[in-house]
Design a protein around this motif. Structure first.
Motif, PDB file in Angstrom:
ATOM      1  N   SER A   1      74.060  -2.305 -35.166  1.00 53.37           N
ATOM      2  CA  SER A   1      73.351  -2.861 -35.988  1.00 53.37           C
ATOM      3  C   SER A   1      73.857  -3.809 -37.278  1.00 53.37           C
ATOM      4  CB  SER A   1      72.459  -1.650 -36.821  1.00 53.37           C
ATOM      5  OG  SER A   1      71.688  -1.294 -35.935  1.00 53.37           O
ATOM      6  N   ALA A   2      74.702  -3.207 -37.971  1.00 51.31           N
ATOM      7  CA  ALA A   2      75.334  -3.896 -39.136  1.00 51.31           C
ATOM      8  C   ALA A   2      75.977  -5.305 -38.546  1.00 51.31           C
ATOM      9  CB  ALA A   2      76.391  -3.152 -39.968  1.00 51.31           C
ATOM     10  N   VAL A   3      76.833  -5.152 -37.547  1.00 51.13           N
ATOM     11  CA  VAL A   3      77.435  -6.384 -37.053  1.00 51.13           C
ATOM     12  C   VAL A   3      76.190  -7.412 -36.658  1.00 51.13           C
ATOM     13  CG1 VAL A   3      78.755  -7.277 -34.965  1.00 51.13           C
ATOM     14  CG2 VAL A   3      79.604  -5.339 -35.948  1.00 51.13           C
ATOM     15  N   GLN A   4      75.166  -7.091 -35.882  1.00 53.17           N
ATOM     16  CA  GLN A   4      74.276  -7.981 -35.661  1.00 53.17           C
ATOM     17  C   GLN A   4      73.533  -8.753 -36.986  1.00 53.17           C
ATOM     18  OE1 GLN A   4      73.409  -8.952 -32.758  1.00 53.17           O
ATOM     19  NE2 GLN A   4      72.130 -10.408 -33.593  1.00 53.17           N
ATOM     20  N   LEU A   5      73.210  -7.825 -38.083  1.00 55.69           N
ATOM     21  CA  LEU A   5      72.875  -8.426 -39.189  1.00 55.69           C
ATOM     22  C   LEU A   5      73.688  -9.512 -39.745  1.00 55.69           C
ATOM     23  CD1 LEU A   5      71.475  -5.066 -40.619  1.00 55.69           C
ATOM     24  CD2 LEU A   5      70.126  -7.082 -39.945  1.00 55.69           C
ATOM     25  N   PHE A   6      75.006  -9.059 -39.870  1.00 58.46           N
ATOM     26  CA  PHE A   6      76.056  -9.913 -40.373  1.00 58.46           C
ATOM     27  C   PHE A   6      76.140 -11.173 -39.617  1.00 58.46           C
ATOM     28  CE2 PHE A   6      80.602 -11.650 -39.710  1.00 58.46           C
ATOM     29  CZ  PHE A   6      80.879 -11.817 -41.213  1.00 58.46           C
TER      30      PHE A   6
ATOM     31  N   ILE B   1      73.690 -10.140 -43.869  1.00 55.08           N
ATOM     32  CA  ILE B   1      74.532  -9.054 -44.800  1.00 55.08           C
ATOM     33  C   ILE B   1      75.899  -9.638 -44.902  1.00 55.08           C
ATOM     34  CG2 ILE B   1      73.364  -6.992 -44.327  1.00 55.08           C
ATOM     35  CD1 ILE B   1      75.571  -6.047 -42.535  1.00 55.08           C
ATOM     36  N   GLY B   2      77.120  -9.107 -45.913  1.00 52.15           N
ATOM     37  CA  GLY B   2      78.278  -9.766 -46.096  1.00 52.15           C
ATOM     38  C   GLY B   2      79.253  -8.732 -44.998  1.00 52.15           C
ATOM     39  N   PHE B   3      80.461  -9.517 -44.850  1.00 52.35           N
ATOM     40  CA  PHE B   3      81.282  -8.791 -44.130  1.00 52.35           C
ATOM     41  C   PHE B   3      81.640  -7.389 -44.294  1.00 52.35           C
ATOM     42  CE2 PHE B   3      85.723  -8.156 -43.074  1.00 52.35           C
ATOM     43  CZ  PHE B   3      85.696  -8.595 -41.668  1.00 52.35           C
ATOM     44  N   THR B   4      81.829  -7.132 -45.916  1.00 48.12           N
ATOM     45  CA  THR B   4      82.149  -5.678 -46.202  1.00 48.12           C
ATOM     46  C   THR B   4      81.003  -4.898 -46.266  1.00 48.12           C
ATOM     47  OG1 THR B   4      82.327  -6.435 -48.559  1.00 48.12           O
ATOM     48  CG2 THR B   4      84.305  -6.306 -47.752  1.00 48.12           C
ATOM     49  N   ASP B   5      79.755  -5.323 -46.229  1.00 46.74           N
ATOM     50  CA  ASP B   5      78.666  -4.813 -46.030  1.00 46.74           C
ATOM     51  C   ASP B   5      78.781  -3.854 -44.631  1.00 46.74           C
ATOM     52  OD1 ASP B   5      77.515  -5.321 -48.529  1.00 46.74           O
ATOM     53  OD2 ASP B   5      76.644  -6.903 -47.608  1.00 46.74           O
ATOM     54  N   ILE B   6      79.392  -4.500 -43.572  1.00 48.02           N
ATOM     55  CA  ILE B   6      79.340  -3.559 -42.078  1.00 48.02           C
ATOM     56  C   ILE B   6      79.901  -2.204 -42.492  1.00 48.02           C
ATOM     57  CG2 ILE B   6      80.091  -3.904 -39.739  1.00 48.02           C
ATOM     58  CD1 ILE B   6      80.428  -6.739 -39.975  1.00 48.02           C
TER      59      ILE B   6
END
Lengths: 387, 387
Positions: free
Chosen positions: A329-334, A339-344
């Protein structure tokens, strides 16, 4: 010689395309009998024509309709279930599992349950459902052959060896394109920067995972499940040149390493033609020209994804599926710029912390953990920013 | 578990001592049943007492007499023939061939002819009589297991592999202690300097051969004969750290390397317990601590011994035996302070140039070539200086 009949799941992606390249180079040994993709009908249609394939599957209904129109003689399966039915429908000897993400789990599992060998590039099924997948193979007697260059390396290092003599495996990591950035610089990385991997040409999901080292963490799960290792037996070493693809340390003091040019066609060919090593024209490494190979410990402070993989792996139960779902999910949002890279890794870590674990004994349990993780991440990210 | 019964030929040398160390560490698997040495009675007598060995051989008659006096219950064989009879007399399962120089040929050949497996550290039999030795093994069905770290590396890399898939082997060379010296500096090297090898602790003959790279040339012969290679398939690469012990390049683009700490006990244990890998406390390599591995092409201008090995090997017939005999004589003269360091390869090259080749079909032919070469070298060196 009887040709090996291959069904390629994920034929329009990077691994799929390279699988077909290998098949093109060895027509006397390999026959492509089925092709499947999520969407990407034009590419799949062209592939079906070139290889004379009469059975295809497209997850997307519109793409399936387009394939039906352009391939009037072909059987065109549809939906997620279409991918699972495909290998069975064609009587393939070997399924290439090259779908991206957890979406590949059902089709890989179906093939293994029916005793069909799987050449696996898709890591997520082993991350989220490693025990289910390997138990299915164990019960039916099907073999899982790794296509990933690092995992193929370990598979090759173990040829003729007794797995009980493994002391540990050393998984090499290129370090990704951002190996030299500090935490502040990492936070500023854009999707465009992250999508240009220095060594390997790959699809977007795995390229981002390579940059965060989540991909390396997923390989830890592959090693654990494919070779029956404990997480404590797996060690990551940063090796920027990507020439040594991984190593096994045996309990007698010997180490065996597999090396080669960073070209996915080498491990793909090995997997498709296993156990045969067949001559080819692929690039070779000339060590005297490369001059040096370097090794260093990974920095889990800047790249927490690797630490999270070991933690989720050791905790077991539903944690690995949550890690996988949250990361996906986080990769998709990035990639969407939300979202930012370190948010993943930050989101993945928060998901693991918030999760109430449960036992995984079926693919439904995996889906439940995956859904929980995706909802958690969606809930954490509001109005285009991480809460 | 049935213990493997071992006869150690050359027990008082460096490889012999390390063989006994390995046997000491694995008493449940290995039994020393016979010991042999050229001279060095006190050491051999102590070894015989420790391991309860009742059959020994000493080439030197005085040494044999001393052993008879001190080991009244033991059978003490004598002379060169004593070494050959030893393995047969004790019904050993495995003969360790660790005699220095061509002197080891007869005993190794006898063991192989009688179907006894040989763990071979002694290179010269394969240099001077490679075809005779390997044919004897082929006829009786005996196995030759390499103990040399580089050759064991290739042997290990080929576990579970089909030798027909080898494209080439990459033989690593530390470069020796004089890798950085120029031709003028090399000419000034003294025996004392040459006897202090940076990485491996070995006997004087092999230490000098390591410094001239003649030893690396001899390993080329070992590879050729033990693995059925063409000389064109063997490539030497200088690797100063001696961590990668050698590599195989397969024809599918994959390379397999064996690595480890530079400790001879690792390959010796592998050879003695083959095909089992048994846990031990020997030192392991930690790549992240070593940091880097380097590779470069060898400089055959400064180290002509390596070029001579390939030339003699490709020319075949009696040339390899002449190379070996001339080198062995020249090393002896160098150790006696009668010739310079660079005279060693110079004399070997002159011998090869002057030699009228003949076919080698028996051990007598080998002896004839060897004698010719030694006489040639003796004739070239007069009054303490090279003519």
């Amino acid at each position: 010689m009887k040709r090996r009949r291959i069904a390629v799941l994920g034929s329009t992606g990077s691994i799929g395309a390279q699988t077909l390249e290998v098949a093109r180079a060895h027509p006397e040994r390999l026959e492509i009998v089925a092709l499947a993709a999520n969407r990407g009908a034009p590419t799949l249609i062209a592939q079906a024509r070139e290889f004379g394939v009469h059975t295809v599957a497209l997850a997307d209904p519109d793409a399936a309709a387009q394939a039906r129109a352009e391939l009037p003689d072909a059987q065109v399966l549809e939906g997620a279930s279409g991918l699972s039915e495909l290998a069975l429908a064609t009587g393939a000897d070997l399924v290439v599992g090259a779908v991206s993400g957890i979406a590949g789990l059902a089709s890989v599992l179906t093939a293994l349950q029916h005793g069909i060998d799987v050449a696996l590039a898709n890591k997520e099924p082993l991350v989220a459902a490693g025990e289910i997948v390997t138990q299915a193979a164990g019960r039916s007697g099907a073999t899982i052959i790794p296509l990933d260059s690092e995992i193929s390396a370990i598979f090759q290092c173990l040829r003729g060896e007794d797995r009980r003599t493994i002391e540990k495996v050393l998984l090499t990591a290129s370090g990704g394109p951002f190996a030299r950035l500090n935490k502040q610089e990492l936070a500023q990385v854009t999707p465009e920067q992250a999508l240009s991997h220095p060594t390997w040409k790959m699809g977007p999901k795995v390229t981002i995972d390579s940059a965060t080292l989540a991909n390396k963490g997923f390989e830890v799960f592959e090693l654990k499940w494919l070779f029956g290792l404990r997480f404590e037996q797996i060690e990551v070493v940063v090796h920027h040149q990507s020439i040594i693809h991984s190593m096994v340390q045996f309990h007698d003091g010997s180490m065996i390493a597999q090396m080669g040019a960073p070209d996915m066609r080498v491990p793909i060919q090995y997997g498709l033609l296993y156990p045969e090593r067949v001559a080819n024209d692929l690039p070779c490494v000339v060590l005297a020209e490369i001059g040096q190979l370097t090794f260093e410990r990974p920095d889990v402070g800047r790249f927490p994804s690797l630490r999270l993989a070991f933690e989720a792996g050791k905790s077991g139960r539903s944690y690995p599926a949550v890690l996988n779902g949250a990361n996906e999910s986080a990769v998709q949002l990035f990639l969407e710029g939300r979202i930012g890279f370190t948010d993943i890794p930050a989101l993945a870590e928060r998901a693991l912390e918030a999760h109430e674990p449960f036992d995984i004994s079926s693919i439904d349990d995996v889906a439940q953990a995956d859904t929980w993780a995706r909802r958690f991440v969606a809930h954490e990210v509001r109005d285009g920013s991480v809460r």
